[in-house]
Design a protein around this motif. Structure first.
Motif, PDB file in Angstrom:
ATOM      1  N   ARG A   1      68.654  36.213  48.772  1.00 24.71           N
ATOM      2  CA  ARG A   1      68.144  37.570  48.529  1.00 24.71           C
ATOM      3  C   ARG A   1      66.688  37.504  48.048  1.00 24.71           C
ATOM      4  N   THR A   2      66.424  36.590  47.124  1.00 19.17           N
ATOM      5  CA  THR A   2      65.063  36.433  46.609  1.00 19.17           C
ATOM      6  C   THR A   2      64.100  36.067  47.728  1.00 19.17           C
ATOM      7  N   ALA A   3      64.516  35.120  48.558  1.00 20.67           N
ATOM      8  CA  ALA A   3      63.666  34.698  49.681  1.00 20.67           C
ATOM      9  C   ALA A   3      63.506  35.826  50.694  1.00 20.67           C
ATOM     10  N   GLY A   4      64.590  36.558  50.959  1.00 21.56           N
ATOM     11  CA  GLY A   4      64.561  37.628  51.952  1.00 21.56           C
ATOM     12  C   GLY A   4      63.729  38.823  51.533  1.00 21.56           C
ATOM     13  N   GLU A   5      63.586  39.005  50.226  1.00 19.14           N
ATOM     14  CA  GLU A   5      62.777  40.122  49.730  1.00 19.14           C
ATOM     15  C   GLU A   5      61.289  39.799  49.771  1.00 19.14           C
ATOM     16  N   GLY A   6      60.961  38.578  50.213  1.00 15.90           N
ATOM     17  CA  GLY A   6      59.555  38.203  50.301  1.00 15.90           C
ATOM     18  C   GLY A   6      58.919  37.944  48.956  1.00 15.90           C
ATOM     19  N   ARG A   7      59.736  37.602  47.983  1.00 15.74           N
ATOM     20  CA  ARG A   7      59.220  37.324  46.641  1.00 15.74           C
ATOM     21  C   ARG A   7      58.290  36.125  46.694  1.00 15.74           C
ATOM     22  N   ASP A   8      57.519  35.937  45.643  1.00 14.74           N
ATOM     23  CA  ASP A   8      56.544  34.845  45.640  1.00 14.74           C
ATOM     24  C   ASP A   8      57.241  33.489  45.557  1.00 14.74           C
ATOM     25  N   GLY A   9      56.479  32.455  45.888  1.00 16.91           N
ATOM     26  CA  GLY A   9      57.020  31.098  45.942  1.00 16.91           C
ATOM     27  C   GLY A   9      57.634  30.647  44.639  1.00 16.91           C
ATOM     28  N   GLU A  10      57.074  31.085  43.524  1.00 18.75           N
ATOM     29  CA  GLU A  10      57.607  30.682  42.220  1.00 18.75           C
ATOM     30  C   GLU A  10      59.012  31.250  42.006  1.00 18.75           C
ATOM     31  N   ALA A  11      59.219  32.507  42.376  1.00 18.39           N
ATOM     32  CA  ALA A  11      60.546  33.122  42.230  1.00 18.39           C
ATOM     33  C   ALA A  11      61.561  32.412  43.115  1.00 18.39           C
ATOM     34  N   ILE A  12      61.140  32.071  44.331  1.00 25.40           N
ATOM     35  CA  ILE A  12      62.037  31.368  45.254  1.00 25.40           C
ATOM     36  C   ILE A  12      62.382  29.993  44.703  1.00 25.40           C
TER      37      ILE A  12
ATOM     38  N   VAL B   1      69.253  18.836  48.967  1.00 22.89           N
ATOM     39  CA  VAL B   1      68.739  20.058  48.347  1.00 22.89           C
ATOM     40  C   VAL B   1      67.334  19.804  47.790  1.00 22.89           C
ATOM     41  N   LYS B   2      67.144  18.656  47.152  1.00 20.43           N
ATOM     42  CA  LYS B   2      65.808  18.336  46.641  1.00 20.43           C
ATOM     43  C   LYS B   2      64.798  18.246  47.779  1.00 20.43           C
ATOM     44  N   GLN B   3      65.198  17.644  48.888  1.00 23.82           N
ATOM     45  CA  GLN B   3      64.298  17.550  50.040  1.00 23.82           C
ATOM     46  C   GLN B   3      64.000  18.938  50.595  1.00 23.82           C
ATOM     47  N   PHE B   4      65.026  19.777  50.662  1.00 26.68           N
ATOM     48  CA  PHE B   4      64.823  21.145  51.136  1.00 26.68           C
ATOM     49  C   PHE B   4      63.850  21.862  50.208  1.00 26.68           C
ATOM     50  N   GLN B   5      63.988  21.638  48.908  1.00 26.03           N
ATOM     51  CA  GLN B   5      63.102  22.260  47.934  1.00 26.03           C
ATOM     52  C   GLN B   5      61.653  21.796  48.170  1.00 26.03           C
ATOM     53  N   ARG B   6      61.465  20.515  48.427  1.00 22.92           N
ATOM     54  CA  ARG B   6      60.118  20.006  48.729  1.00 22.92           C
ATOM     55  C   ARG B   6      59.588  20.621  50.029  1.00 22.92           C
ATOM     56  N   ASP B   7      60.443  20.662  51.062  1.00 27.70           N
ATOM     57  CA  ASP B   7      60.023  21.246  52.335  1.00 27.70           C
ATOM     58  C   ASP B   7      59.623  22.710  52.163  1.00 27.70           C
ATOM     59  N   LEU B   8      60.398  23.418  51.386  1.00 28.71           N
ATOM     60  CA  LEU B   8      60.112  24.830  51.144  1.00 28.71           C
ATOM     61  C   LEU B   8      58.781  24.977  50.422  1.00 28.71           C
ATOM     62  N   TYR B   9      58.528  24.101  49.485  1.00 29.92           N
ATOM     63  CA  TYR B   9      57.281  24.146  48.733  1.00 29.92           C
ATOM     64  C   TYR B   9      56.088  23.887  49.654  1.00 29.92           C
ATOM     65  N   GLU B  10      56.251  22.964  50.572  1.00 27.23           N
ATOM     66  CA  GLU B  10      55.152  22.582  51.459  1.00 27.23           C
ATOM     67  C   GLU B  10      54.988  23.513  52.656  1.00 27.23           C
ATOM     68  N   GLN B  11      56.070  24.135  53.110  1.00 27.05           N
ATOM     69  CA  GLN B  11      56.021  24.995  54.308  1.00 27.05           C
ATOM     70  C   GLN B  11      56.560  26.370  53.954  1.00 27.05           C
ATOM     71  N   ARG B  12      55.698  27.266  53.690  1.00 27.68           N
ATOM     72  CA  ARG B  12      56.107  28.606  53.267  1.00 27.68           C
ATOM     73  C   ARG B  12      56.720  29.425  54.404  1.00 27.68           C
ATOM     74  N   ASP B  13      56.722  28.919  55.616  1.00 23.60           N
ATOM     75  CA  ASP B  13      57.174  29.707  56.760  1.00 23.60           C
ATOM     76  C   ASP B  13      58.626  29.459  57.141  1.00 23.60           C
ATOM     77  N   ILE B  14      59.420  28.859  56.278  1.00 27.90           N
ATOM     78  CA  ILE B  14      60.841  28.658  56.556  1.00 27.90           C
ATOM     79  C   ILE B  14      61.535  30.012  56.466  1.00 27.90           C
ATOM     80  N   THR B  15      62.290  30.374  57.484  1.00 29.01           N
ATOM     81  CA  THR B  15      62.927  31.692  57.521  1.00 29.01           C
ATOM     82  C   THR B  15      64.182  31.719  56.651  1.00 29.01           C
ATOM     83  N   VAL B  16      64.569  32.924  56.288  1.00 28.11           N
ATOM     84  CA  VAL B  16      65.791  33.112  55.501  1.00 28.11           C
ATOM     85  C   VAL B  16      66.997  32.610  56.293  1.00 28.11           C
TER      86      VAL B  16
END
Length: 149
Positions: free
Chosen positions: A33-44, A88-103
């Motif tokens: 939900r947080t990611a889908g609402e377009g919240r900032d990277g810190e919230a995600i 999950v940690k790798q996904f977290q790193r990927d998300l941090y580096e690539q902001r364009d991962i879709t919900v």
């Protein structure tokens, strides 16, 4: 908005584990939900960290339960847990580096590791436990039958 859904096919019939699985799905949905609402990277990142931390605590509790019941596949299950946490940690790193991962990609990832793990591994705990209980019941019945002769 894509969500993960709890249903009875995910229940292993052990309240303490099932209730934590339900909570994990809730926390995963908070993240989506947080990611889908377009919240900032810190919230995600904050909601993903909360999910990872709850997952680690759940795994610890689930492993303690498996030790209590003398589950024979405990070591293998612990290894799966370690691998899932690393993913999950790798996904977290990927998300941090690539902001364009879709919900949808996030949801599919969570479905694969969370729901997939419940179906492919945790349900085996319940199957083993039922088989153990049936075996014990048969042994008790045989003992009672043998003593009546």
């Amino acid at each position: 908005m894509p969500r993960l859904e709890w249903n009875d096919s995910l229940s292993i019939g052990i309240y303490r584990v099932d209730s934590q699985h339900m909570r994990l799905i809730e926390v995963a949905n908070d993240f989506l939900r947080t990611a889908g609402e377009g919240r900032d990277g810190e919230a995600i990142q904050t909601t993903l960290t909360r999910l990872r931390e709850y997952t680690v605590n759940h795994f610890r509790d689930e492993e303690a339960y498996m030790r209590e019941i003398h589950y024979p596949r405990l070591a293998r299950h612990q290894e799966e847990h370690r691998n899932l946490v690393q993913r999950v940690k790798q996904f977290q790193r990927d998300l941090y580096e690539q902001r364009d991962i879709t919900v949808e990609v996030m949801r599919d990832f969570l479905r694969e590791w969370l729901v997939g793990h419940i179906i492919n591994s945790d349900l085996k705990i319940a199957e083993w436990l039922r088989a153990e209980e049936e075996s014990r019941a048969r042994q008790e019945q045989e003992t009672k039958s043998g003593g009546a002769e």
